[in-house]
Design an enzyme around this catalytic site. Structure first.
Site, PDB file in Angstrom:
ATOM      1  NE  ARG A 163      -3.494  -2.862   1.780  1.00 25.55           N
ATOM      2  CZ  ARG A 163      -4.362  -2.031   1.211  1.00 25.55           C
ATOM      3  NH1 ARG A 163      -4.640  -2.150  -0.078  1.00 25.55           N
ATOM      4  NH2 ARG A 163      -4.947  -1.089   1.924  1.00 25.55           N
ATOM      5  NE  ARG A 183      -3.834   2.325   0.942  1.00 26.85           N
ATOM      6  CZ  ARG A 183      -3.784   3.650   0.831  1.00 26.85           C
ATOM      7  NH1 ARG A 183      -2.744   4.217   0.253  1.00 26.85           N
ATOM      8  NH2 ARG A 183      -4.767   4.388   1.294  1.00 26.85           N
ATOM      9  CD  GLU A 218     -10.613   1.552  -2.765  1.00 26.41           C
ATOM     10  OE1 GLU A 218     -10.612   0.325  -3.006  1.00 26.41           O
ATOM     11  OE2 GLU A 218      -9.683   2.128  -2.167  1.00 26.41           O
TER      12      GLU A 218
END
Length: 207
Positions: free
Chosen positions: A124, A73, A81
């Site tokens: 992440r 990330r 998104e």
């Protein structure tokens, strides 16, 4: 009338009283405690190992990639998104897909390297990523296809003034869109101040 040379009365020296056994024991205990905290600090700092990963990137969206088996990330930014839409010139358009395309163009098929030590709630790695010397985090914000999320505020301001990317129209902040469409809670911003907070939490976390 005679006066002393200093004009002041002399004070009698009183030697300090010897420390009691309890005082000595307390001092020893404090020393042991400080040594223990220093050892704990060294262990915690050792655990905060910076991880570097590199390879061919699989791009999920405008701020998320996978390198090998490591999900990344991108730190300090937040992109629309993949399925998110924005509005421009009175019509909706797929800004999430365009944000992903922007990142793909920046990478241009070159190997990507990411470095970081923090992780988000999904495990992440929060990474600062580059491809061919291009700072991908910074460039996504500068191109207007991601917003500043704890860092890169200057790049965001320039993109906003220049109406670059999503700033050419109107849009929901990505975290707001996620909350309304996926029910996801807003994540903490992960810029410089958040990094300091995470470091302190890691140092003083016993488990």
């Amino acid at each position: 009338m005679s006066r002393s040379w200093s004009g002041r009365s002399r004070r009698r020296y009183i030697p300090p009283s010897p420390r009691s056994p309890w005082r000595k024991l307390g001092d020893y205990g404090l020393t042991v405690l400080l040594l223990g905290l220093l050892i704990l600090l060294a262990v915690r700092l050792d655990r905060m190992e910076t991880r570097k990963t590199e390879g061919v990137a699989v791009v999920a969206d405008g701020d998320s990639i996978t390198l090998g088996g490591e999900r990344i990330r991108m730190r300090g930014i937040d992109a629309p998104e993949y399925s998110q839409t924005c509005r421009r010139d009175g019509a909706d358009y797929p800004c999430g897909k365009l944000s992903r395309q922007s990142l793909v163009r920046l990478i241009a098929g070159r190997p990507v390297s990411c470095i970081g030590w923090q992780r988000d709630r999904y495990g992440r790695l929060l990474g600062d990523c580059q491809a061919g010397g291009v700072d991908l985090n910074r460039s996504q914000v500068a191109a207007g296809w991601a917003v500043a999320y704890g860092d890169f505020e200057t790049e965001e301001a320039v993109a906003r003034v220049g109406k670059a990317g999503i700033w050419a129209g109107t849009f929901d902040q990505p975290q707001t869109w996620r909350a309304s469409h996926n029910g996801q809670l807003a994540e903490r911003k992960h810029g410089s101040l958040a990094s300091v907070g995470d470091a302190l939490r890691e140092i003083f976390r016993f488990w």
